[in-house]
Design a protein around this motif. Structure first.
Motif, PDB file in Angstrom:
ATOM      1  N   GLU A  69       0.822  -1.209   0.000  1.00 30.92           N
ATOM      2  CA  GLU A  69       0.000   0.000   0.000  1.00 30.92           C
ATOM      3  C   GLU A  69       0.856   1.258   0.000  1.00 30.92           C
ATOM      4  N   SER A 103      -3.802   3.549  -0.240  1.00 33.64           N
ATOM      5  CA  SER A 103      -4.250   3.118  -1.563  1.00 33.64           C
ATOM      6  C   SER A 103      -3.334   1.999  -2.034  1.00 33.64           C
ATOM      7  N   THR A 107      -1.411   3.300  -8.431  1.00 33.06           N
ATOM      8  CA  THR A 107      -1.329   4.738  -8.196  1.00 33.06           C
ATOM      9  C   THR A 107       0.021   5.238  -8.677  1.00 33.06           C
ATOM     10  N   TYR A 133      -9.804  -1.196 -10.836  1.00 32.40           N
ATOM     11  CA  TYR A 133     -10.577  -0.049 -10.355  1.00 32.40           C
ATOM     12  C   TYR A 133     -11.231   0.710 -11.494  1.00 32.40           C
ATOM     13  N   HIS A 142      -6.565   4.380 -11.170  1.00 30.42           N
ATOM     14  CA  HIS A 142      -7.098   4.119  -9.834  1.00 30.42           C
ATOM     15  C   HIS A 142      -8.487   4.739  -9.684  1.00 30.42           C
TER      16      HIS A 142
END
Lengths: 263, 263
Positions: free
Chosen positions: A116, A139, A144, A171, A201
């Motif tokens: 993460e 996230s 990302t 996503y 994302h």
DNA sequence: ATGATTGTTCCATTATTTGGAACCTAGTTT
DNA sequence: AAACTAGGTTCCAAATAATGGAACAATCAT
């Protein structure tokens, strides 16, 4: 009877079990009552009851009069102190400001933790959304900008560990979920020095990010400029890339001086 | 051999001891090494070493390569979740915005925890200081606006408990430290319905605050408007008082509906 | 009232923590 | 270089705390 779990289980030691329960309650989106926690943790009633009592006694959870467990205020107090005293964040802060001054868009600072990204700081001009909506939030790294930047700086073994497990959610239509494609993407990031999040994302959100790593190979982070797709084109992001890289470089240059010989 | 301590000692149970160590490291203003923690906690080396190891394993602390313990990122993640999901804060948020709209000055929301006020939220226009500098921070209750408002709403027994202990620091020349004077001040706050902080905590900072309490007598909080003395006169604060009280009333009116029958 | 559900307490068994001491390791002095 | 020192880590029998099944109490719905 359960000695075969070397994977990062939450249940190691008394503290680990307590933290697992705390996290269950704190990260649950709906408030939980005793039975709800019981159903999730699958522990004996007596055991769970005592664990919850301890967490309440310590101020990590609160028990409302109607028997609902909610996160306690002590967490906020501890987190505020750790945020305020985080040297990395303090070092990076002026560079975030400067990058924001150049671009006018939101600037994020995030650190890799497992698989993460935890957002450590952000700078945005007129916050349309409520204030520190982002700080402390987690996230997934693989989709990302900061996450991809940080992952690409990881040594191969650590990267493998961070990508293990097949649960890569899609996503948006642009999310890269296939392992080979992801590895190719990291290769690109490594050669170019920047990572782009092309609405991978959140739909409608783009960003450029550059990796930040310390000398010892201890921690991996990133800095990014984020904007809405309707306002920030892919070309615009590419133009900002050098400035993002420069900010990352400047932060890295200051790191050893501050984080090194600490007293 | 130590059975006579009913006061809120931190060392109750394994979790309590772990939290005491965590707090020591996290709230220390200078980063601590093993020996530093050893000197403060006065525990046997072996014991402390294992406790610290567990905290690191759980992500509550990090151990840098140069043997310095720093707060871990897991705290931030947990705190972010608990902030985002705090029903009281969510209920109060629009009222803070409205109050800020009326006054133009900084608005705070704080909750009483023991003898401290923990700031849960704030709204300010152009943050001159860095962003969420305040959220999660703790201030003594007896010398802040929200603190005095909340304390004055406490039942006598709880108030006694919150004022016990002679360590009331004089932060400014205006800080009320004498117990009789404080009790008289609370009486005034009770009759007037608002509390003023006349530069009692920070020189040059004034505020008006109104108490917020839930029906069950479970928790006590407050809302305030704060401003610099050079810009905000005592008379101006008095003029804003009714609006602060009204905001507090409105929040209280919404509380049972949201906090009550939770599922 | 009655039964069902939820929350709390008890206590012998079991597992974990404790803490003193020995043991490394790196940096400093003779 | 050898001896010394301080910071950090590991070990293990004894002390302590956690476990979890079952009995108990308090609510709630019928």
């Amino acid at each position: 009877m359960e000695t075969e779990r070397d994977t990062d289980e939450g249940g190691t030691g008394t503290l680990g079990k307590a933290m697992a329960v705390l996290e269950t309650v704190t990260l649950a989106e709906r408030p939980m009552r005793f039975t709800d926690v019981l159903a999730v943790t699958r522990q004996p009633r007596g055991t769970l009851h005592r664990q919850l009592s301890h967490l309440v006694r310590e101020g990590l959870l609160d028990l409302t009069p109607d028997h609902v467990y909610v996160p306690g205020l002590r967490l906020l107090k501890l987190a505020a102190a750790s945020w305020a005293r985080n040297d990395f964040r303090v070092v990076a802060a002026p560079h975030l400001e400067r990058l924001h001054g150049h671009t006018g868009e939101t600037v994020h600072l995030g650190v890799l933790r497992g698989r993460e990204i935890i957002y450590l700081d952000k700078v945005e001009s007129r916050q349309a959304v409520r204030m520190n909506s982002q700080i402390g939030n987690a996230s997934p790294a693989y989709c990302t900008g900061i996450g991809k930047a940080a992952l690409s700086a990881l040594p191969p073994a650590a990267l493998d560990a961070a990508l293990r497990g097949p649960e890569r959610r899609r996503y948006t239509p642009n999310t890269i979920t296939a392992l080979p494609a992801l590895l190719a993407e990291f290769e690109t990031v490594r050669t170019e020095g920047v990572a782009f999040d092309r609405e991978e994302h959140e739909p409608g959100i783009r960003c450029v990010a550059a990796p930040i790593r310390d000398v010892e190979g201890t921690f991996f982070a990133g800095i990014s400029v984020t904007g809405p797709a309707y306002r920030v084109s892919q070309e615009q992001l590419a133009l900002w890339a050098p400035q993002v890289v420069e900010a990352a470089r400047a932060i890295m240059a200051e790191l050893p001086a501050r984080l090194g010989p600490q007293r």
